[in-house]
Design a protein around this motif. Structure first.
Motif, PDB file in Angstrom:
ATOM      1  N   PHE A 278       0.801  -1.097   0.043  1.00  0.00           N
ATOM      2  CA  PHE A 278       0.136   0.062   0.071  1.00  0.00           C
ATOM      3  C   PHE A 278       0.800   1.151  -0.087  1.00  0.00           C
ATOM      4  O   PHE A 278       0.673   2.190  -0.911  1.00  0.00           O
ATOM      5  N   LEU A 279       1.975   1.361   0.529  1.00  0.00           N
ATOM      6  CA  LEU A 279       2.933   2.423   0.928  1.00  0.00           C
ATOM      7  C   LEU A 279       3.500   2.458  -0.506  1.00  0.00           C
ATOM      8  O   LEU A 279       3.617   3.502  -0.837  1.00  0.00           O
ATOM      9  N   ASP A 280       4.150   1.345  -1.114  1.00  0.00           N
ATOM     10  CA  ASP A 280       4.688   1.265  -2.269  1.00  0.00           C
ATOM     11  C   ASP A 280       3.703   2.217  -3.462  1.00  0.00           C
ATOM     12  O   ASP A 280       4.213   2.749  -4.428  1.00  0.00           O
ATOM     13  N   ASN A 281       2.528   1.606  -3.510  1.00  0.00           N
ATOM     14  CA  ASN A 281       1.593   1.961  -4.696  1.00  0.00           C
ATOM     15  C   ASN A 281       1.063   3.384  -4.720  1.00  0.00           C
ATOM     16  O   ASN A 281       0.910   3.991  -5.931  1.00  0.00           O
ATOM     17  N   ASN A 282       0.807   3.866  -3.193  1.00  0.00           N
ATOM     18  CA  ASN A 282       0.300   5.083  -3.399  1.00  0.00           C
ATOM     19  C   ASN A 282       1.231   6.363  -2.840  1.00  0.00           C
ATOM     20  O   ASN A 282       0.754   7.426  -2.891  1.00  0.00           O
ATOM     21  N   ILE A 283       2.454   6.086  -2.401  1.00  0.00           N
ATOM     22  CA  ILE A 283       3.125   6.927  -1.939  1.00  0.00           C
ATOM     23  C   ILE A 283       4.718   6.987  -2.637  1.00  0.00           C
ATOM     24  O   ILE A 283       5.020   7.991  -3.074  1.00  0.00           O
ATOM     25  N   LEU A 284       5.398   5.865  -2.530  1.00  0.00           N
ATOM     26  CA  LEU A 284       6.557   5.881  -2.845  1.00  0.00           C
ATOM     27  C   LEU A 284       6.872   5.761  -4.426  1.00  0.00           C
ATOM     28  O   LEU A 284       7.579   6.573  -4.990  1.00  0.00           O
ATOM     29  N   MET A 285       6.232   4.716  -5.003  1.00  0.00           N
ATOM     30  CA  MET A 285       6.615   4.499  -6.528  1.00  0.00           C
ATOM     31  C   MET A 285       6.017   5.601  -7.232  1.00  0.00           C
ATOM     32  O   MET A 285       6.570   5.863  -8.233  1.00  0.00           O
ATOM     33  N   PRO A 286       4.874   6.459  -6.923  1.00  0.00           N
ATOM     34  CA  PRO A 286       4.498   7.556  -7.849  1.00  0.00           C
ATOM     35  C   PRO A 286       5.488   8.553  -7.718  1.00  0.00           C
ATOM     36  O   PRO A 286       5.684   9.242  -8.878  1.00  0.00           O
ATOM     37  N   ARG A 287       5.980   8.962  -6.668  1.00  0.00           N
ATOM     38  CA  ARG A 287       6.931  10.007  -6.543  1.00  0.00           C
ATOM     39  C   ARG A 287       8.355   9.592  -7.038  1.00  0.00           C
ATOM     40  O   ARG A 287       9.076  10.500  -7.648  1.00  0.00           O
ATOM     41  N   ILE A 288       8.829   8.295  -7.098  1.00  0.00           N
ATOM     42  CA  ILE A 288      10.297   8.002  -7.731  1.00  0.00           C
ATOM     43  C   ILE A 288       9.926   7.860  -9.136  1.00  0.00           C
ATOM     44  O   ILE A 288      10.859   8.488  -9.735  1.00  0.00           O
ATOM     45  N   VAL A 289       9.014   7.210  -9.865  1.00  0.00           N
ATOM     46  CA  VAL A 289       9.032   7.212 -11.226  1.00  0.00           C
ATOM     47  C   VAL A 289       8.612   8.368 -11.894  1.00  0.00           C
ATOM     48  O   VAL A 289       9.108   8.878 -12.805  1.00  0.00           O
ATOM     49  N   GLY A 290       7.440   8.763 -11.421  1.00  0.00           N
ATOM     50  CA  GLY A 290       6.864  10.099 -11.786  1.00  0.00           C
ATOM     51  C   GLY A 290       6.668  10.108 -13.463  1.00  0.00           C
ATOM     52  O   GLY A 290       6.927  11.073 -14.157  1.00  0.00           O
ATOM     53  N   SER A 291       6.351   9.030 -13.967  1.00  0.00           N
ATOM     54  CA  SER A 291       6.228   8.819 -15.538  1.00  0.00           C
ATOM     55  C   SER A 291       5.192   9.631 -16.097  1.00  0.00           C
ATOM     56  O   SER A 291       4.021   9.749 -15.436  1.00  0.00           O
ATOM     57  N   LYS A 292       5.209  10.187 -17.095  1.00  0.00           N
ATOM     58  CA  LYS A 292       4.176  11.069 -17.855  1.00  0.00           C
ATOM     59  C   LYS A 292       3.319  10.335 -18.563  1.00  0.00           C
ATOM     60  O   LYS A 292       2.209  10.739 -18.689  1.00  0.00           O
ATOM     61  N   VAL A 293       3.884   9.088 -18.818  1.00  0.00           N
ATOM     62  CA  VAL A 293       2.703   8.150 -19.538  1.00  0.00           C
ATOM     63  C   VAL A 293       2.318   7.117 -18.712  1.00  0.00           C
ATOM     64  O   VAL A 293       3.036   6.643 -17.917  1.00  0.00           O
ATOM     65  N   LYS A 294       0.968   7.190 -18.336  1.00  0.00           N
ATOM     66  CA  LYS A 294       0.210   6.280 -17.504  1.00  0.00           C
ATOM     67  C   LYS A 294      -0.650   5.370 -18.221  1.00  0.00           C
ATOM     68  O   LYS A 294      -1.162   5.612 -19.131  1.00  0.00           O
ATOM     69  N   ILE A 295      -0.148   3.735 -18.200  1.00  0.00           N
ATOM     70  CA  ILE A 295      -0.898   2.780 -18.783  1.00  0.00           C
ATOM     71  C   ILE A 295      -2.100   2.401 -17.881  1.00  0.00           C
ATOM     72  O   ILE A 295      -1.779   2.174 -16.662  1.00  0.00           O
ATOM     73  N   ASN A 296      -3.305   2.329 -18.387  1.00  0.00           N
ATOM     74  CA  ASN A 296      -4.417   1.790 -17.712  1.00  0.00           C
ATOM     75  C   ASN A 296      -4.576   0.163 -17.149  1.00  0.00           C
ATOM     76  O   ASN A 296      -3.362  -0.341 -17.700  1.00  0.00           O
ATOM     77  N   ALA A 297      -4.826  -0.074 -16.074  1.00  0.00           N
ATOM     78  CA  ALA A 297      -4.755  -1.325 -15.499  1.00  0.00           C
ATOM     79  C   ALA A 297      -5.204  -2.493 -16.223  1.00  0.00           C
ATOM     80  O   ALA A 297      -4.671  -3.498 -16.316  1.00  0.00           O
ATOM     81  N   LEU A 298      -6.074  -2.537 -17.152  1.00  0.00           N
ATOM     82  CA  LEU A 298      -6.531  -3.335 -18.080  1.00  0.00           C
ATOM     83  C   LEU A 298      -5.491  -3.769 -19.041  1.00  0.00           C
ATOM     84  O   LEU A 298      -5.098  -5.118 -19.143  1.00  0.00           O
ATOM     85  N   PHE A 299      -4.650  -2.927 -19.600  1.00  0.00           N
ATOM     86  CA  PHE A 299      -3.844  -3.297 -20.752  1.00  0.00           C
ATOM     87  C   PHE A 299      -2.535  -3.550 -20.035  1.00  0.00           C
ATOM     88  O   PHE A 299      -1.639  -4.105 -20.867  1.00  0.00           O
ATOM     89  N   ALA A 300      -2.171  -3.051 -18.874  1.00  0.00           N
ATOM     90  CA  ALA A 300      -1.142  -3.607 -18.214  1.00  0.00           C
ATOM     91  C   ALA A 300      -1.303  -4.983 -17.918  1.00  0.00           C
ATOM     92  O   ALA A 300      -0.163  -5.838 -18.000  1.00  0.00           O
ATOM     93  N   ILE A 301      -2.269  -5.475 -17.219  1.00  0.00           N
ATOM     94  CA  ILE A 301      -2.479  -7.107 -16.989  1.00  0.00           C
ATOM     95  C   ILE A 301      -2.285  -7.616 -18.291  1.00  0.00           C
ATOM     96  O   ILE A 301      -1.660  -8.596 -18.293  1.00  0.00           O
ATOM     97  N   LEU A 302      -3.112  -7.217 -19.455  1.00  0.00           N
ATOM     98  CA  LEU A 302      -2.932  -7.824 -20.621  1.00  0.00           C
ATOM     99  C   LEU A 302      -1.541  -7.968 -21.344  1.00  0.00           C
ATOM    100  O   LEU A 302      -1.021  -8.962 -21.742  1.00  0.00           O
ATOM    101  N   GLY A 303      -0.843  -6.797 -21.180  1.00  0.00           N
ATOM    102  CA  GLY A 303       0.185  -6.950 -21.486  1.00  0.00           C
ATOM    103  C   GLY A 303       1.310  -7.848 -20.903  1.00  0.00           C
ATOM    104  O   GLY A 303       2.201  -8.522 -21.535  1.00  0.00           O
ATOM    105  N   VAL A 304       1.238  -7.979 -19.458  1.00  0.00           N
ATOM    106  CA  VAL A 304       1.799  -8.746 -18.682  1.00  0.00           C
ATOM    107  C   VAL A 304       1.802 -10.365 -19.002  1.00  0.00           C
ATOM    108  O   VAL A 304       2.444 -11.209 -19.298  1.00  0.00           O
TER     109      VAL A 304
END
Length: 375
Positions: A278-304
């Motif tokens: 929870f800490l990683d998904n909501n606080i740490l990772m968004p601040r570290i990566v800060g990517s301008k391109v965000k992929i929706n969860a549906l195609f992230a799972i399909l991509g994996v």
């Protein structure tokens, strides 16, 4: 191509998508090391540029960052091997704990069903031969996979060196594909793709470090056996979006069950992992990566899933950066802009069925959810 009928263009797009997938599947053993080397090269590019500005010879400026990567990789492998060695040393105790858990499970099954302990043992013995046969096939497959991993790792430094050495030639090739009027867009897409991939991969490296420290360290303080091994496994598997975290939880529970006969350590491990995630998904990772391109969860799972089906574990790890680069390209082409919108996670504020503005290709969704024209 813009002069062709719409149905023909859409058919060509879908045919190209199928052809691209087929190429990745057929040539996965060749393409995956090249793609991985390309992404790692982008991460090493700042180090190469820094050394080049200091008048370091080009060959040495390329070799030094490659050596740093493999030293880091060797350190991770050594740490993981040490933790696995600790697990193997506890094998007699693990065997005893597994027997206790199996007896408890057998008694529970006997209590809720009509199957006695003897009938359960007969069922297990009956299926033992099939299980051993299956395990033998898995071992041979694992040996083949292990040999391919060594080939994969052996080719990486060669590809990284050559990509950095011929980077200007490769860039010239890319620009020559497009007319001069589109070169500013191409340049912008290259810079943004480089930024996204660097932030993503460096972010993953940082994520592995702090996830191992947070999960492993917390469990170690609480007194959970093999805490650091659980932390390392979960941190590495967590790199696979969505699916990896689930597998990491299962492995963490299994390792805890084999090292203890009580139930409280299992719930402790699940609670710590859930809190850190929870800490990683909501606080740490968004601040570290800060990517301008965000992929929706549906195609992230399909991509994996598709990446794993095509190229196994490397395909699962590389699926997200590949999708991110594709989205950057799609967003900058009028012909394929709808594919970029499909991959993104910015939902229209209004229903396209009732709002004509949200149906247009030119419509760009801002972070606030409002729609503005890009032209």
């Amino acid at each position: 191509m813009n002069n062709l009928p719409l149905t023909v263009r859409r058919s060509i797009e879908l045919l190209g998508l199928v052809l691209l997938t087929a190429i990745f599947y057929v040539g996965r053993s060749i393409l995956m090391p090249i793609i991985m080397a390309f992404f790692i090269s982008l991460v090493l590019l700042p180090v190469f540029r820094f050394l080049s500005k200091r008048k370091v010879p080009e060959a040495i400026a390329i070799v030094i960052p490659i050596l740093l990567v493999f030293i880091l990789l060797a350190g991770i492998i050594w740490f993981f091997s040490a933790q696995v060695g600790s697990l193997v040393a506890d094998f007699p105790k693990i065997k005893s704990n597994v027997s206790i858990h199996l007896n408890t499970l057998s008694n529970w099954v006997s209590g809720v069903t009509h199957y006695s302990t003897k009938e359960q043992l007969d069922f297990i013995n009956k299926n033992t031969n099939e299980l051993l046969s299956f395990a033998g096939k898995r071992v041979s497959t694992f040996a083949l996979t292990l040999s391919s991993v060594f080939v994969f790792v052996g080719l990486l430094p060669i590809y990284i060196y050559l990509i950095l050495f011929y980077k200007n030639l490769l860039l010239r090739f890319i620009f020559m594909w497009f007319s001069e009027e589109h070169h500013p867009k191409v340049k912008d897409a290259i810079y943004e793709s480089e930024t996204i991939i660097k932030s993503y991969l460096i972010g993953l490296l940082i994520q592995i470090t702090y996830m191992t420290i947070l999960v492993g360290g917390t469990l170690l303080i609480i007194g959970i056996k093999h805490a650091l091994l659980i932390g390392v496994i979960f941190a590495i598997l967590n790199l696979i979006p969505y699916v990896g975290a689930l597998i990491g939880n299962v492995i963490g529970v299994i390792l805890t069950m084999t090292s203890s006969t009580e139930l409280w350590p299992i719930f402790t491990v699940l609670g710590v992992i859930a809190g850190v995630q929870f800490l990683d998904n909501n606080i740490l990772m968004p601040r570290i990566v800060g990517s301008k391109v965000k992929i929706n969860a549906l195609f992230a799972i399909l991509g994996v899933i598709v990446g794993g089906s095509i190229a196994g574990v490397p395909g699962m790890f590389l699926s997200m950066p590949i999708i991110a680069v594709l989205k950057v390209i799609f967003d900058r082409t009028d012909m394929f802009r709808q594919w970029g919108i499909l991959l993104g996670d910015e939902r229209p504020e209004h229903n396209p069925m009732t709002s004509p503005d949200s149906r247009k290709k030119e419509a760009v969704i801002s972070k606030s959810g409002t729609i503005r024209n890009s032209k």
